[in-house]
Design a protein around this motif. Structure first.
Motif, PDB file in Angstrom:
ATOM      1  N   THR A   1     -13.332   8.244  14.650  1.00 35.63           N
ATOM      2  CA  THR A   1     -12.464   7.109  14.700  1.00 35.63           C
ATOM      3  C   THR A   1     -11.307   7.602  15.718  1.00 35.63           C
ATOM      4  O   THR A   1     -10.649   6.514  16.267  1.00 35.63           O
TER       5      THR A   1
ATOM      6  N   PHE B   1     -16.500   7.733   7.160  1.00 38.89           N
ATOM      7  CA  PHE B   1     -15.478   7.843   8.158  1.00 38.89           C
ATOM      8  C   PHE B   1     -14.904   9.418   8.264  1.00 38.89           C
ATOM      9  O   PHE B   1     -13.684   9.560   7.731  1.00 38.89           O
TER      10      PHE B   1
ATOM     11  N   PRO C   1      -8.660   8.555  10.107  1.00 36.43           N
ATOM     12  CA  PRO C   1      -9.235   7.185  10.121  1.00 36.43           C
ATOM     13  C   PRO C   1      -7.869   6.212   9.760  1.00 36.43           C
ATOM     14  O   PRO C   1      -7.570   5.179  10.374  1.00 36.43           O
TER      15      PRO C   1
ATOM     16  N   TYR D   1      -5.362   2.645  11.846  1.00 39.28           N
ATOM     17  CA  TYR D   1      -5.608   1.775  10.739  1.00 39.28           C
ATOM     18  C   TYR D   1      -6.364   0.352  10.790  1.00 39.28           C
ATOM     19  O   TYR D   1      -7.288  -0.018  10.615  1.00 39.28           O
TER      20      TYR D   1
ATOM     21  N   VAL E   1      -9.844   0.652  12.392  1.00 37.28           N
ATOM     22  CA  VAL E   1     -10.824   1.039  11.118  1.00 37.28           C
ATOM     23  C   VAL E   1     -11.096  -0.135  10.311  1.00 37.28           C
ATOM     24  O   VAL E   1     -12.323  -0.184   9.938  1.00 37.28           O
TER      25      VAL E   1
ATOM     26  N   ILE F   1     -14.503  -1.604   9.398  1.00 44.61           N
ATOM     27  CA  ILE F   1     -15.108  -1.913   8.128  1.00 44.61           C
ATOM     28  C   ILE F   1     -15.220  -3.470   7.684  1.00 44.61           C
ATOM     29  O   ILE F   1     -16.607  -3.700   7.029  1.00 44.61           O
TER      30      ILE F   1
ATOM     31  N   ILE G   1     -13.898   6.233   3.234  1.00 45.29           N
ATOM     32  CA  ILE G   1     -12.958   6.450   4.272  1.00 45.29           C
ATOM     33  C   ILE G   1     -12.514   8.003   3.884  1.00 45.29           C
ATOM     34  O   ILE G   1     -12.126   7.917   2.528  1.00 45.29           O
ATOM     35  N   SER G   2     -12.223   8.813   4.757  1.00 42.05           N
ATOM     36  CA  SER G   2     -11.892  10.338   4.235  1.00 42.05           C
ATOM     37  C   SER G   2     -10.434  10.459   4.870  1.00 42.05           C
ATOM     38  O   SER G   2     -10.359   9.988   6.104  1.00 42.05           O
ATOM     39  N   THR G   3      -9.383  10.843   4.207  1.00 40.99           N
ATOM     40  CA  THR G   3      -7.882  10.940   4.908  1.00 40.99           C
ATOM     41  C   THR G   3      -7.484  12.265   4.562  1.00 40.99           C
ATOM     42  O   THR G   3      -7.599  12.878   3.283  1.00 40.99           O
TER      43      THR G   3
END
Ligand code: SAH
Length: 352
Positions: free
Chosen positions: A113, A161, A167, A171, A174, A178, A196-198
């Motif tokens: 991203t 992601f 991601p 924002y 992304v 989505i 989504i991985s944060t």
């Protein structure tokens, strides 16, 4: 590439409504937007001239006003387990990587991203060269469109992601991506197949909870309490461990979706008895999923992964303490498929 082309907006940065507004503004019927979406997202057209049910004049006008730029592939490496790693280059020569991961039960595309990453986690290759810029929606969804066209043997079922970048630090783009993935008129992928991985940007986790989306949220925890997370993930100094867990509990409550924690296994660092007890204490009563990820070696860091036996012992200890976790074995090791490795190697090779 001409200057004009560089400045053109990419059609994949537009929602269906925005595209339809543009078409109306040039005197066309709004239904043309649905046709264009079908060509791009369902049939994989990479050029306006291929859109055969549009009048010739409109195809020309579209090509004059909008870009539908293909990505340049610098590398596509297939590992022994058929995991395929793509290194893409954009118009400004920034590069990102995308990984296609086929398994017996599903095929996942892991997308980037951002070009680079700001967050500098002390085990991750993506942060080593710093951050360059956010990717546009067209550049994010372009990774998926390209992989779909060039790996037809493995039709993908899931999108994560989890490539380079954060991601939730990009924002808007992304979320736009989505919505395109999810929309029936575009790619029609169920939100539950999108993760989504944060690294734990708390305000954005709260914002995401309000979007009414059914996407999966994965949170890179990696530390077992505030001090240990401070060392591994500098972002924790801003968004603290306890507050992060509280935000995740709130996210699960609000959305009715289980949160997945990702927890890296580093020998003598994250899988001690103290670590197991601390995790169990902080996650008590929280119905969440926990993925244990063996550390994938990155030359710049001195960590080591634990042995298989140590990993199993840690998983068993967690289970005894009430935390049920699964060990996620790495794939595509022989093509450097750990986060940011390929891009990082490419940058080093080109920096002399
Ligand atoms: N910025 C996001 C997504 C990218 S990283 C995030 O932090 O979640 C995707 C996952 O791979 C994260 O859980 C990350 O911590 C993990 N990861 C990064 N480097 C790794 C390494 N060397 N070994 C194992 N996992 C790693």
């Amino acid at each position: 590439m001409s200057q004009e082309n560089v400045l053109k907006k990419d059609v994949r940065d537009l929602t269906l409504e925005e595209l339809s507004d543009y078409l109306v503004s040039i005197g066309e019927k709004p239904f043309r937007a649905t046709q264009i979406f079908e060509w791009i997202y369902k049939k994989g057209a990479a050029d306006f001239s291929a859109m055969r049910n549009l009048p010739q004049a409109l195809r020309k006008k579209l090509a004059a006003d909008l870009a539908l730029g293909p990505l340049t592939v610098l590398k596509a490496e297939v590992a022994l387990d058929e995991t395929t790693k793509f290194l893409f280059e954009f118009r400004d020569r920034e590069t990102v990587e995308t990984v296609l991961i086929p398994t017996d039960t599903r095929t996942t595309i892991c997308i980037s991203t951002q070009a680079g990453c700001k967050f500098g986690c002390k085990f991750c290759a993506s942060g080593i060269g710093g951050w360059s810029r956010n990717l546009d929606c067209s550049e994010i969804i372009g990774q998926i469109l390209h992989v779909r066209e060039h790996a037809k043997k493995h039709p993908f079922s899931h999108v994560v992601f989890m490539g380079t970048g954060e991601p939730l630090d990009n924002y808007e783009n992304v979320l736009r991506t989505i919505r395109l993935l999810n929309s029936q008129k575009a790619m029609n992928i169920a939100a539950r197949r999108i993760t989504i991985s944060t690294c734990g940007i708390i305000p954005q986790i709260r914002k995401l909870a309000q979007e009414g989306l059914q996407v999966e949220l994965a949170v890179s925890l990696h530390g077992y309490n505030n001090d240990s997370r401070n060392i591994l993930m500098p972002v924790n100094r801003r968004y603290k461990f306890d507050e992060l867990i509280a935000a995740c509990r709130e996210y699960a409550r609000k959305t009715g979706r289980q949160v997945t924690f990702e927890y890296i296994l580093i020998r003598n660092v994250t899988c001690s008895e103290v670590a197991a007890k601390e995790l169990a204490r902080h996650l008590a009563g929280f119905e969440c999923k926990m993925n244990l990820i063996p550390y994938n070696r990155v030359e710049e860091f001195e960590h080591e992964p634990p042995t298989k036996l140590e990993m199993l012992a840690f998983k068993t200890r967690l289970a005894e303490l009430g935390v049920h976790a699964t060990i996620r074995m790495p794939r595509g090791r022989d093509v450097g498929a750990a986060c940011g490795q390929l891009r990082h190697q490419h940058k080093i090779a080109n920096s002399v």
